[in-house]
Design an enzyme around this catalytic site. Sequence first.
Site, PDB file in Angstrom:
ATOM      1  N   GLU A 113       0.709  -1.103  -0.099  1.00  0.00           N
ATOM      2  CA  GLU A 113       0.184   0.008   0.172  1.00  0.00           C
ATOM      3  C   GLU A 113       0.869   1.234  -0.072  1.00  0.00           C
ATOM      4  O   GLU A 113       2.004   1.249   0.442  1.00  0.00           O
ATOM      5  CB  GLU A 113      -0.780   0.144   1.268  1.00  0.00           C
ATOM      6  CG  GLU A 113      -1.891  -1.152   1.432  1.00  0.00           C
ATOM      7  CD  GLU A 113      -2.367  -1.226   2.645  1.00  0.00           C
ATOM      8  OE1 GLU A 113      -2.519  -0.146   3.474  1.00  0.00           O
ATOM      9  OE2 GLU A 113      -2.995  -2.201   2.967  1.00  0.00           O
ATOM     10  N   LYS A 115       2.058   4.600   1.376  1.00  0.00           N
ATOM     11  CA  LYS A 115       2.266   5.169   2.970  1.00  0.00           C
ATOM     12  C   LYS A 115       1.883   6.567   2.727  1.00  0.00           C
ATOM     13  O   LYS A 115       2.856   7.357   2.359  1.00  0.00           O
ATOM     14  CB  LYS A 115       3.625   4.911   3.289  1.00  0.00           C
ATOM     15  CG  LYS A 115       3.855   5.260   4.822  1.00  0.00           C
ATOM     16  CD  LYS A 115       5.242   4.717   5.410  1.00  0.00           C
ATOM     17  CE  LYS A 115       5.302   5.059   7.016  1.00  0.00           C
ATOM     18  NZ  LYS A 115       5.162   6.560   7.245  1.00  0.00           N
ATOM     19  N   ASP A 117       1.316  10.255   3.559  1.00  0.00           N
ATOM     20  CA  ASP A 117       2.151  11.181   4.616  1.00  0.00           C
ATOM     21  C   ASP A 117       0.941  12.192   5.182  1.00  0.00           C
ATOM     22  O   ASP A 117       0.859  13.583   4.731  1.00  0.00           O
ATOM     23  CB  ASP A 117       3.240  11.879   3.633  1.00  0.00           C
ATOM     24  CG  ASP A 117       4.280  12.437   4.769  1.00  0.00           C
ATOM     25  OD1 ASP A 117       4.184  12.384   5.843  1.00  0.00           O
ATOM     26  OD2 ASP A 117       4.959  13.580   4.268  1.00  0.00           O
ATOM     27  N   TYR A 225      -7.116   2.042   5.877  1.00  0.00           N
ATOM     28  CA  TYR A 225      -6.220   0.753   5.587  1.00  0.00           C
ATOM     29  C   TYR A 225      -6.030  -0.244   6.645  1.00  0.00           C
ATOM     30  O   TYR A 225      -5.303  -1.096   6.463  1.00  0.00           O
ATOM     31  CB  TYR A 225      -4.635   1.384   5.412  1.00  0.00           C
ATOM     32  CG  TYR A 225      -4.212   2.300   6.314  1.00  0.00           C
ATOM     33  CD1 TYR A 225      -4.122   2.163   7.741  1.00  0.00           C
ATOM     34  CD2 TYR A 225      -4.019   3.520   5.809  1.00  0.00           C
ATOM     35  CE1 TYR A 225      -3.160   2.866   8.348  1.00  0.00           C
ATOM     36  CE2 TYR A 225      -3.406   4.582   6.670  1.00  0.00           C
ATOM     37  CZ  TYR A 225      -2.981   4.126   8.046  1.00  0.00           C
ATOM     38  OH  TYR A 225      -2.516   5.271   8.739  1.00  0.00           O
ATOM     39  N   LYS A 314      10.514   3.515   3.386  1.00  0.00           N
ATOM     40  CA  LYS A 314      10.502   4.944   3.211  1.00  0.00           C
ATOM     41  C   LYS A 314      11.389   5.372   2.013  1.00  0.00           C
ATOM     42  O   LYS A 314      12.316   4.955   1.879  1.00  0.00           O
ATOM     43  CB  LYS A 314      10.764   5.662   4.592  1.00  0.00           C
ATOM     44  CG  LYS A 314       9.819   5.543   5.505  1.00  0.00           C
ATOM     45  CD  LYS A 314      10.142   6.718   6.551  1.00  0.00           C
ATOM     46  CE  LYS A 314       8.910   6.449   7.819  1.00  0.00           C
ATOM     47  NZ  LYS A 314       9.048   7.417   8.602  1.00  0.00           N
ATOM     48  N   CYS A 408      14.663  47.887   4.927  1.00  0.00           N
ATOM     49  CA  CYS A 408      13.837  47.319   3.707  1.00  0.00           C
ATOM     50  C   CYS A 408      14.663  47.457   2.475  1.00  0.00           C
ATOM     51  O   CYS A 408      15.097  48.481   1.921  1.00  0.00           O
ATOM     52  CB  CYS A 408      12.441  48.051   3.531  1.00  0.00           C
ATOM     53  SG  CYS A 408      11.534  47.460   2.183  1.00  0.00           S
ATOM     54  N   CYS A 411      12.484  49.944  -0.170  1.00  0.00           N
ATOM     55  CA  CYS A 411      12.341  51.315   0.134  1.00  0.00           C
ATOM     56  C   CYS A 411      13.332  51.787   1.171  1.00  0.00           C
ATOM     57  O   CYS A 411      13.474  52.971   1.351  1.00  0.00           O
ATOM     58  CB  CYS A 411      11.124  51.692   0.590  1.00  0.00           C
ATOM     59  SG  CYS A 411      10.524  51.102   2.126  1.00  0.00           S
ATOM     60  N   CYS A 426       8.498  45.652   6.972  1.00  0.00           N
ATOM     61  CA  CYS A 426       8.590  46.956   6.610  1.00  0.00           C
ATOM     62  C   CYS A 426       7.693  47.724   7.079  1.00  0.00           C
ATOM     63  O   CYS A 426       6.344  47.460   6.565  1.00  0.00           O
ATOM     64  CB  CYS A 426       9.117  47.088   5.135  1.00  0.00           C
ATOM     65  SG  CYS A 426       8.942  48.582   4.556  1.00  0.00           S
ATOM     66  N   CYS A 432       6.085  52.080   0.422  1.00  0.00           N
ATOM     67  CA  CYS A 432       7.047  51.034   0.001  1.00  0.00           C
ATOM     68  C   CYS A 432       6.434  50.231  -1.102  1.00  0.00           C
ATOM     69  O   CYS A 432       5.231  49.630  -1.151  1.00  0.00           O
ATOM     70  CB  CYS A 432       7.114  50.097   0.988  1.00  0.00           C
ATOM     71  SG  CYS A 432       8.224  48.474   0.598  1.00  0.00           S
TER      72      CYS A 432
HETATM   73  P1  AMP Z   1       5.947   5.647  10.983  1.00  0.00           P
HETATM   74  O1  AMP Z   1       5.200   7.058  11.542  1.00  0.00           O
HETATM   75  O2  AMP Z   1       6.891   5.938  10.268  1.00  0.00           O
HETATM   76  O3  AMP Z   1       6.192   4.584  12.044  1.00  0.00           O
HETATM   77  O4  AMP Z   1       4.729   4.905  10.037  1.00  0.00           O
HETATM   78  C1  AMP Z   1       3.754   4.385  10.785  1.00  0.00           C
HETATM   79  C2  AMP Z   1       2.713   5.193  10.237  1.00  0.00           C
HETATM   80  O5  AMP Z   1       2.447   5.105   8.821  1.00  0.00           O
HETATM   81  C3  AMP Z   1       1.064   4.886  10.865  1.00  0.00           C
HETATM   82  O6  AMP Z   1       0.948   5.162  12.021  1.00  0.00           O
HETATM   83  C4  AMP Z   1       0.299   5.440   9.861  1.00  0.00           C
HETATM   84  O7  AMP Z   1      -0.211   6.481  10.435  1.00  0.00           O
HETATM   85  C5  AMP Z   1       0.991   5.595   8.598  1.00  0.00           C
HETATM   86  N1  AMP Z   1       0.517   5.084   7.462  1.00  0.00           N
HETATM   87  C6  AMP Z   1       0.415   5.793   6.214  1.00  0.00           C
HETATM   88  N2  AMP Z   1      -0.139   4.937   5.367  1.00  0.00           N
HETATM   89  C7  AMP Z   1      -0.297   3.806   5.779  1.00  0.00           C
HETATM   90  C8  AMP Z   1      -0.739   2.405   5.185  1.00  0.00           C
HETATM   91  N3  AMP Z   1      -1.258   2.250   4.147  1.00  0.00           N
HETATM   92  N4  AMP Z   1      -0.756   1.362   6.182  1.00  0.00           N
HETATM   93  C9  AMP Z   1      -0.268   1.520   7.761  1.00  0.00           C
HETATM   94  N5  AMP Z   1      -0.057   2.740   8.096  1.00  0.00           N
HETATM   95  C10 AMP Z   1       0.099   3.819   7.132  1.00  0.00           C
HETATM   96 ZN    ZN Z   2       9.818  48.976   2.453  1.00  0.00          ZN
END
Ligand code: AMP
Ligand code: ZN
Length: 673
Positions: A113, A115, A117, A225, A314, A408, A411, A426, A432
């Site tokens: 899956e 990951k 962010d 997930y 990662k 600045c 100006c 500024c 300005c």
């Molecule tokens: P880390 O914070 O690096 O330890 O990674 C774990 C975190 O990845 C989990 O707590 C989730 O918040 C996040 N995460 C994002 N996508 C997924 C996914 N597809 N499955 C499980 N965890 C995920």
């Molecule tokens: Zn200025």
Amino acid sequence: MSLAEAAIRVEELTRELNEYNYQYYVLAAPTISDYDFDQKLKELEELERQFPQLLDPDSPTQKVGGDITQRFHTVRHRWPMLSLSNTYSEQELRDFDERVRKAIGNDFEYVCELKFDGLSISLTYENGVLKRGVTRGDGIQGDDVTTNVRTIKKIPNRLKTDGFPDLFEIRGEILMHRAAFQRLNNERIENGEMAYANPRNFAAGTIKLQNSAEVARRPLDCFLYFLYSDNRNRLFNTHWDSLQAVKSWGFHVSEHTALCTSIEEVLAFIAKWDEARYNLSYDIDGIVIKVNDYGQQEELGFTAKSPRWAISYKYKAEQVETLFQSVSYQVGRTGAVTPVANLKPVLLAGTTVKRASLHNANEIERLDLREGDTVFVEKGGEIIPKVMGVNLLKRQPDAQPILYPLLCPVCGTPLVRKDGEAVHYCPNEDGCPPQIVGRMQHFIGRKAMDIEGMGDETIETFFKRGLLHNITDIYTLTDKQDELIQLERFGQKSIDNMIAGIEKSKEKPFEKVLFALGIRYVGETVAKKLANHFKTIDALMAASKEEIQSVYEVGERIAESVTEYFAIALHRQQIERLRQYGVQLAIEEKEIQRLGDSLTGKSFVISGVFEQFSREELTALIESHGGKLLSSISGKLDFLVAGDKMGPSKLAKAEKLGIAIISEQELLQLIGS
Ligand code: AMP
Ligand code: ZN
């Protein structure tokens, strides 16, 4: 503790907490644990409770509607939210595969899956209804952010199918798409608010807001997930099957998920997304690999911190080294100065990078940036890359530090820095050039006067030609058509178009005009509140700081900025000119949607969480029946509308002052009578 001692400590804590917030939300580089942060916040709250006279409306404990607070109920997770072991290397991934094989043999599959962010969230459903949303917190317990979670459209409040367990928990990741991040962050910058460093921080900051209406305004998404329930293993044999089911129940499950039968296939998936991730509309920072079969997951079990049946790979944040050449200082509409590093062009994540953000003077200091340095530049999710650090091995022995300018760059006015703020300004607002041009561009913008046929470049050209000196000059362009036609690329047609746009802008309602003026901290929402409350610009100009601050959800910082703005004679002259040109400086009577007068002359404060109405709805209800909303409890207040979870200190204060405390039902009765 004496009052004097308390005052010193309160100031100290406020400064520290503001700095930590800044590190966390803007720099994405916290230097303190959540726990220690909470301790400090609690200490401050306690002091403010003991010494109410020290309570500053701008205190980190009071931030509502736009900034963070940490006041949510803590809830224990039924199943702990563990982290995943993670790796950056192919070899470690192969080692993981070996360990799995040793434990369960060769007959198994992996689910791969993305990951995401963002920030993880745990949702509890009872009989198909969303009951609770809790952040991960420390993994054992997290914050109950249910009201905020309910505003996320991708999270169903009620499931429309059947076949789901009576009670289950589902976990996923809340995130913000890059486009929304860009748009909202630009808005924040325009309004003079702190910008977030990346979509993840924006999403995390949003889910922890006290004001759910503001959360609803910020588009969040959520991918699910993990499914947990007592009878899960009777319903499904595998994680994959559970994902398919979860999708059919109405949850948002990523389509970019794959079943793999070997580590080679897993590595291919990883390689594919290392490239393809830039085409997604949101950020991912890796791939999660999970053993598919529930029985096999159980066999593998857990370590203290993470499951043995899953691992995350990662992606390295792409980083390159290049020569730092100089710093440019950009001055924005509000006068805020932003340092930007000019770099020797270098290829990074598929694009050529020439500039990178340096945020502010503190950041330059933190990096200890010197002339001629070689720097590491990184591109995370954010569009503008960041200078992450300096390669000290390549530093010249006599390299001179970068000195932040005192004047600045445009100006020449001495720059100022407000206490506790990292940004330099500024102060020469009306002299300005980038501020003047920026303010005019803001004035004509879509959300402000929305003048068709005029764009940012038009404003710049006209300013350079001496046709425009400030916002009011825009309305004199009608009489300068002879000059306009002389300009290159300006045909009669585009002039006609522009003049029509200018004429039409005179019909824009007062609240838009107020926003268009570009008063610092007066964004769209605040402009609307002020317009509705004061009704005319004259009333607003005549109002004291305290009166402005008494408007619901308008803080001291905003009130001060407004009074400062109107204290300047030039601004008042400009208002008079706008009036002469026929711009709307008052609410048209018909605009106030009045449903009745039963609350006329009465003032209200709303606090807590309500069953039947949202806070916004209650506000509208009160205002449409002639009532006024105040921001804090004082002797002048008539009614406190109290919901669930209202702060005990507020309640105590209202009781002490003998203010009538009513429920939402009682409010309705009041309106009805
Ligand atoms: P880390 O914070 O690096 O330890 O990674 C774990 C975190 O990845 C989990 O707590 C989730 O918040 C996040 N995460 C994002 N996508 C997924 C996914 N597809 N499955 C499980 N965890 C995920
Ligand atoms: Zn200025």
